[in-house]
Scaffold this active site. Structure first.
Site, PDB file in Angstrom:
ATOM      1  N   TRP A   1       0.820  -1.198   0.000  1.00 13.33           N
ATOM      2  CA  TRP A   1       0.000   0.000   0.000  1.00 13.33           C
ATOM      3  C   TRP A   1       0.867   1.268   0.000  1.00 13.33           C
ATOM      4  O   TRP A   1       1.785   1.388  -0.779  1.00 13.33           O
ATOM      5  CB  TRP A   1      -1.003  -0.029   1.158  1.00 13.33           C
ATOM      6  CG  TRP A   1      -2.010  -1.138   1.064  1.00 13.33           C
ATOM      7  CD1 TRP A   1      -2.000  -2.336   1.731  1.00 13.33           C
ATOM      8  CD2 TRP A   1      -3.193  -1.186   0.234  1.00 13.33           C
ATOM      9  NE1 TRP A   1      -3.094  -3.106   1.379  1.00 13.33           N
ATOM     10  CE2 TRP A   1      -3.839  -2.429   0.469  1.00 13.33           C
ATOM     11  CE3 TRP A   1      -3.772  -0.290  -0.667  1.00 13.33           C
ATOM     12  CZ2 TRP A   1      -5.028  -2.809  -0.170  1.00 13.33           C
ATOM     13  CZ3 TRP A   1      -4.949  -0.657  -1.307  1.00 13.33           C
ATOM     14  CH2 TRP A   1      -5.560  -1.906  -1.054  1.00 13.33           C
ATOM     15  N   SER A   2       0.617   2.212   0.902  1.00 15.66           N
ATOM     16  CA  SER A   2       1.279   3.516   0.811  1.00 15.66           C
ATOM     17  C   SER A   2       2.741   3.526   1.232  1.00 15.66           C
ATOM     18  O   SER A   2       3.407   4.550   1.087  1.00 15.66           O
ATOM     19  CB  SER A   2       0.499   4.563   1.615  1.00 15.66           C
ATOM     20  OG  SER A   2      -0.640   4.972   0.892  1.00 15.66           O
ATOM     21  N   THR A   3       3.255   2.434   1.725  1.00 17.86           N
ATOM     22  CA  THR A   3       4.701   2.345   1.908  1.00 17.86           C
ATOM     23  C   THR A   3       5.390   2.506   0.556  1.00 17.86           C
ATOM     24  O   THR A   3       6.572   2.855   0.486  1.00 17.86           O
ATOM     25  CB  THR A   3       5.069   1.014   2.590  1.00 17.86           C
ATOM     26  OG1 THR A   3       4.378   0.945   3.851  1.00 17.86           O
ATOM     27  CG2 THR A   3       6.547   0.890   2.864  1.00 17.86           C
TER      28      THR A   3
END
Length: 388
Positions: free
Chosen positions: A71-73
């Site tokens: 995801w947003s990593t």
């Protein structure tokens, strides 16, 4: 089989035994299904652990090379692409976005700067018109709509989390300057030369080793999650246009698309390696990716505030640098307020602390309900700093 305790595999330097203890406790006490954690200090890997199951049915053990959507990593590696171009003098972070992407000047965005995109201050947290998941997979359509849309607030004045739009905004600037979208640019400039097991989007040939994401329990909305109707229009646009969760992210369509804010796939080692570039003042694995000055600029704070999208859920002010979140007084990335990193929807995390020379990658498949600072991540970060 489901009643068997998860087995933890891998290497852990004796100095960091507290990290192994915390990792094992995540399975016993915090509902972990399958996960991996890696820690580097001074570029040396001191923790490389994995365990549990790669699917909800607990039929596939998590292996050393299991990949998972983080995801947003993913936003850290995407920001890195822009900083490489800036470091080479090809991209000016203080220039208007429209200098590179002329169509972007529409609807009052003539003065939006490249740094505003990196710091979630462009006012484009989400599209105003409905945007379906299938439309999100279409790069040209998504970037065209972003170029045409009006900002939700005065650009540059406040941060508001650009959950999905971030990758298209920064990514289109990368494409306009380099000729490559972030996935290809990252592979050519970073992951290929360093041998890092991370991709934006998942090549079909790697589908056999990807973990199945498991939907989080009901709780606070995270990026891409279906947000409650009570949320204001801005938050709905940012977090639920379109709504995305584990079910969608497990599909071939999501994996094949290029969504540089949210569909990076990798191992914990890969995340630690990529964030290790920031922790190592731009160098990693004997290669210089960024100059020291450019690496330092990544954590240049752009102003502390209550985030316009996430503020109510987080309950405190935050500060974003040029692509990553600062640990600050909240200690999201450890006790050093100048450490920085990025969390992913459901729990994953990448962390960089140049002062300590530390990077961390944590990935998992049983998503939690937290917007940020999942208790499993926090336990691992605390254990790392207790071991230094």
């Amino acid at each position: 089989m489901t009643d068997l305790p998860a087995r933890v595999h891998g290497h852990c330097d004796p100095r960091f035994e507290a990290v192994r203890t915390a990792f094992e406790a995540n399975f016993r006490e915090r509902g972990e299904l399958g996960a991996a954690v890696a820690v580097t200090v001074g570029g040396e890997t001191v923790v490389d652990l994995w365990g549990g199951w790669a699917d909800g049915a607990r039929s596939r053990p998590w292996e050393r090379d299991t990949l998972v959507n983080v995801w947003s990593t993913t936003k850290g590696p995407t920001a890195l692409c822009a900083h490489i171009l800036a470091d080479r003098g090809l991209l000016d972070l203080d220039a208007p976005v429209a200098a590179y992407w002329p169509e972007f000047a529409a609807a009052g965005k003539e003065e939006v700067l490249v740094r505003h995109l990196l710091a979630h201050r462009a006012g484009l947290s989400g599209l105003r018109e409905p945007h379906t998941l299938q439309e999100l997979y279409y790069w040209e359509l998504t970037t065209r709509r972003l170029a045409a849309t009006e900002p939700w607030w005065a650009p540059g004045t406040r941060s508001g989390y650009h959950a999905l739009t971030y990758g298209f905004l920064v990514g289109e600037v990368v494409r306009r300057v380099s000729g490559l979208r972030p996935a290809a640019f990252l592979e050519r400039e970073v992951t290929g030369p360093l041998g890092v097991d991370f991709t934006i989007g998942l090549p079909e040939k790697e589908s056999g080793r990807v973990a199945e994401l498991v939907q989080p329990p009901a709780g606070p909305a995270g990026e891409g999650a279906a947000a409650p109707a009570a949320l204001p229009p801005l938050a709905l646009a940012a977090l639920a246009n379109p709504p995305i969760g584990a079910d969608q992210a497990n599909t071939p369509g999501w994996r094949a698309a290029e969504i540089p804010a949210a569909n990076g796939h990798g191992t914990a080692r890969a995340v630690a390696d990529l964030y290790g570039i920031f922790a190592g003042a731009g160098s990693y694995g004997g290669r210089r990716i960024l100059s020291p000055g450019a690496a330092e600029r990544v954590r240049e704070g752009q102003g502390r505030c209550l985030d316009l999208v996430l503020g109510a859920g987080l309950g405190h002010e935050t500060e974003i640098g040029l692509g990553l979140w600062l640990s600050g007084p909240n200690g999201s990335y450890g006790p050093n307020p100048r450490a920085f990193g990025h969390d992913g929807f459901g729990g994953s995390c990448g962390l960089a602390d140049p002062e300590a020379g530390v990077s961390l990658g944590y990935v998992m498949n049983r998503m939690g309900p937290h917007i940020a600072d999942d208790p499993r991540k926090t336990a691992l970060v605390d254990a790392v700093y207790a071991s230094l």
